[in-house]
Design an enzyme around this catalytic site. Structure first.
Site, PDB file in Angstrom:
ATOM      1  N   HIS A   1       1.095   5.308   1.189  1.00 56.88           N
ATOM      2  CA  HIS A   1       0.590   6.388   2.037  1.00 56.88           C
ATOM      3  C   HIS A   1       0.700   7.695   1.262  1.00 56.88           C
ATOM      4  CE1 HIS A   1       0.652   4.092   5.918  1.00 56.88           C
ATOM      5  NE2 HIS A   1       1.595   3.404   5.267  1.00 56.88           N
TER       6      HIS A   1
ATOM      7  N   HIS B   1       0.838  -1.201   0.000  1.00 54.84           N
ATOM      8  CA  HIS B   1       0.000   0.000   0.000  1.00 54.84           C
ATOM      9  C   HIS B   1       0.868   1.244   0.000  1.00 54.84           C
ATOM     10  CE1 HIS B   1       0.743  -1.236   4.183  1.00 54.84           C
ATOM     11  NE2 HIS B   1       0.648   0.049   4.525  1.00 54.84           N
TER      12      HIS B   1
END
Length: 371
Positions: A359, A357
């Protein structure tokens, strides 16, 4: 070029009476020509079948002069080099029109159906079939193997809808070029497609290719010429199996069997999240422990073994690019000023959820170096 090479090249381009077909046993495109040759019972005095290795292989300078795409099949005639399987097939049917079946139905409707099925195959199946055997993308216009496989299955349904519902051949009651075109590809993909079947499912040929296509191919298998091609294609692919050809391919030899994370539950909407953006590939939502006024998480909807960035492979190029593009898209959508994109890889880098993922942080001054 060596003297021997020059002699071979000259012999290829000046072949007078006996055409030479260069192909490989596993080639479905070469298979359509072998169907024609076998059904017409052509002998070595009429056409020779050779391996491209006799010209140094498909990547050799000599072969590429004759077939610029570096693919099989390739036909050498007294008129010169003829690449592309459909063109070769029509050449053979005309040159040897007096031998065996014509592969041309007697009605305009059946001839049109045959041409349509062959055209659909060559335009929409052939360019993406590599998703079943090539090591890495692209697969035609597709950067992701899973999307190419889905499109391949959709295109088989298009062909299914074009096939004569009564049979027993693809274009109706008579043998046609559509049968020679489609049958070897069914033999070819019948070895490969089961390897990509979702875990826990049983692959069904009739479901994958379509019931009409499957029934027609089963009928054709009763013909010795077609059976010979089927056995040749599948026998060659068994050697690929023995070499573990599919071992490193995503969705076949490689499958994501790691335990699901909380992100899987967020994607499935089983855990609530404040979604900012979503499409078929990516989900963007607010971090529940924000480190900036705007702190978003961007996650791929399919993990695909990408628990950490260090595990990225050529198959992940598309989703990695998509994640960064989505970060830019969302920043514009939210009218952010400067922002920072961070990927934590591994526990020592403070990665806490092992599903890759990004940020995205914005709304405050950032320090450099980070840490």
């Amino acid at each position: 070029t060596t003297e021997a090479g020059k002699e071979t090249e000259e012999s290829c381009t000046t072949m007078a009476s006996v055409p030479v077909l260069y192909t490989k046993p596993y080639s479905n495109h070469g298979g359509r020509l072998l169907v024609i040759i076998y059904k017409k019972n052509l002998n070595d005095a009429q056409i020779l079948i050779k391996s491209p290795e006799e010209l140094g292989g498909t990547a050799s300078e000599q072969y590429l002069k004759l077939s610029p795409q570096g693919k099989v099949p390739l036909l050498i005639t007294e008129h010169g080099a003829v690449p592309e399987s459909d063109t070769i097939a029509r050449y053979l049917l005309e040159r040897f029109g007096g031998e065996g079946p014509t592969f041309t139905p007697s009605t305009l409707e059946a001839r049109t159906r045959s041409n349509l099925v062959a055209r659909l195959h060559d335009t929409y199946i052939a360019p993406i079939q590599g998703c079943m055997y090539e090591a890495e993308p692209p697969f035609g216009t597709f950067a992701a193997r899973s999307k190419a496989i889905a499109e391949l299955q959709r295109q088989w349904q298009v062909i299914e809808d074009a096939v004569d519902p009564q049979g027993p051949f693809l274009a109706g009651p008579e043998l046609s070029l559509a049968d020679a075109t489609v049958f070897p590809t069914v033999a070819f993909l019948s070895v490969m497609a089961p390897k990509f079947a979702p875990a826990g499912t049983v692959w069904d040929a009739a479901q994958f290719f379509g019931r009409r296509v499957h029934a027609a191919c089963q009928h054709l298998l009763q013909d010795p010429a077609f059976a010979r091609v089927w056995e040749g294609v599948q026998g060659a692919l068994q050697e690929w199996d023995q070499r573990e050809h599919w071992k490193g391919m995503l969705h076949a030899g490689l499958r994501d069997n790691d335990a699901p994370t909380i992100f899987n539950r967020i994607i499935a909407k089983k855990v609530p999240s404040e979604v900012v953006y979503e499409d078929e590939d990516v989900l963007v939502f607010k971090d529940i422990n924000p480190q900036a006024p705007t702190h978003l998480l961007l996650i791929p909807k399919e993990r695909l073994l990408l628990s950490q960035l260090r595990f990225a492979s050529p198959e992940h190029k598309s989703i990695l690019g998509t994640l960064l593009f989505t970060a830019a898209k969302v920043s514009k959508m939210l009218q952010l000023g400067g922002f920072r994109v961070v990927i934590n890889d591994g526990a020592e880098a403070q990665q806490s959820v092992f599903h890759l993922h990004l940020h995205l942080l914005s709304g405050r001054s950032m320090r450099w170096p980070p840490g």
